[in-house]
Design a protein around this motif. Sequence first.
Motif, short mmCIF file in Angstrom:
data_model
loop_
_atom_site.label_atom_id
_atom_site.label_comp_id
_atom_site.label_asym_id
_atom_site.label_seq_id
_atom_site.Cartn_x
_atom_site.Cartn_y
_atom_site.Cartn_z
N GLY A 76 -5.09 -8.02 -13.14
CA GLY A 76 -5.08 -7.21 -14.35
C GLY A 76 -6.39 -6.49 -14.57
O GLY A 76 -6.42 -5.33 -14.96
N GLU A 77 -7.51 -7.17 -14.32
CA GLU A 77 -8.82 -6.54 -14.47
C GLU A 77 -9.02 -5.45 -13.42
O GLU A 77 -9.56 -4.39 -13.71
CB GLU A 77 -9.92 -7.59 -14.32
CG GLU A 77 -10.00 -8.55 -15.47
CD GLU A 77 -10.98 -9.68 -15.22
OE1 GLU A 77 -11.55 -9.74 -14.11
OE2 GLU A 77 -11.17 -10.49 -16.14
N LYS A 78 -8.58 -5.72 -12.20
CA LYS A 78 -8.79 -4.76 -11.12
C LYS A 78 -7.97 -3.49 -11.31
O LYS A 78 -8.45 -2.38 -11.10
CB LYS A 78 -8.46 -5.41 -9.79
CG LYS A 78 -8.80 -4.55 -8.61
CD LYS A 78 -8.75 -5.31 -7.33
CE LYS A 78 -9.16 -4.39 -6.21
NZ LYS A 78 -9.97 -5.05 -5.24
N PHE A 79 -6.70 -3.64 -11.70
CA PHE A 79 -5.82 -2.48 -11.84
C PHE A 79 -5.71 -1.97 -13.27
O PHE A 79 -4.94 -1.06 -13.54
CB PHE A 79 -4.43 -2.83 -11.30
CG PHE A 79 -4.41 -3.09 -9.83
CD1 PHE A 79 -4.81 -2.12 -8.93
CD2 PHE A 79 -4.02 -4.32 -9.35
CE1 PHE A 79 -4.80 -2.36 -7.57
CE2 PHE A 79 -4.01 -4.58 -7.99
CZ PHE A 79 -4.40 -3.59 -7.10
N LYS A 80 -6.45 -2.59 -14.20
CA LYS A 80 -6.46 -2.20 -15.61
C LYS A 80 -5.05 -2.24 -16.22
O LYS A 80 -4.60 -1.32 -16.88
CB LYS A 80 -7.10 -0.82 -15.80
CG LYS A 80 -8.56 -0.80 -15.41
CD LYS A 80 -9.17 0.53 -15.67
CE LYS A 80 -10.61 0.65 -15.36
NZ LYS A 80 -11.29 -0.17 -14.46
N ILE A 81 -4.38 -3.37 -15.97
CA ILE A 81 -3.04 -3.63 -16.50
C ILE A 81 -3.13 -4.91 -17.31
O ILE A 81 -3.90 -5.81 -16.98
CB ILE A 81 -2.01 -3.80 -15.36
CG1 ILE A 81 -1.97 -2.56 -14.49
CG2 ILE A 81 -0.63 -4.10 -15.91
CD1 ILE A 81 -1.11 -2.72 -13.25
#
Length: 73
Positions: free
Chosen positions: A20-25
């Motif tokens: 989630g942090e990496k893909f901003k989801i």
Amino acid sequence: MLRLKYFVENQVFGVCTRLGEKFKISTGSIRLYFIYISFITMGSPIIIYLILAFWMNIRKYLRQRNNPTVWEF
């Protein structure tokens, strides 16, 4: 129920949070998609989840090994 939720979120591998942090989801939506896909495909994403958790753990270990602290000398 909240104690169980916090335990699972803090003690489980953290794969969904990291994705989630990496893909901003949102982390919640990643967890829901993972659960839905696991039911549809009879649990095969669990293998992918465990591989990602293992990979994250190895990366953390390698980073600590390359950057030792003062106490580890």
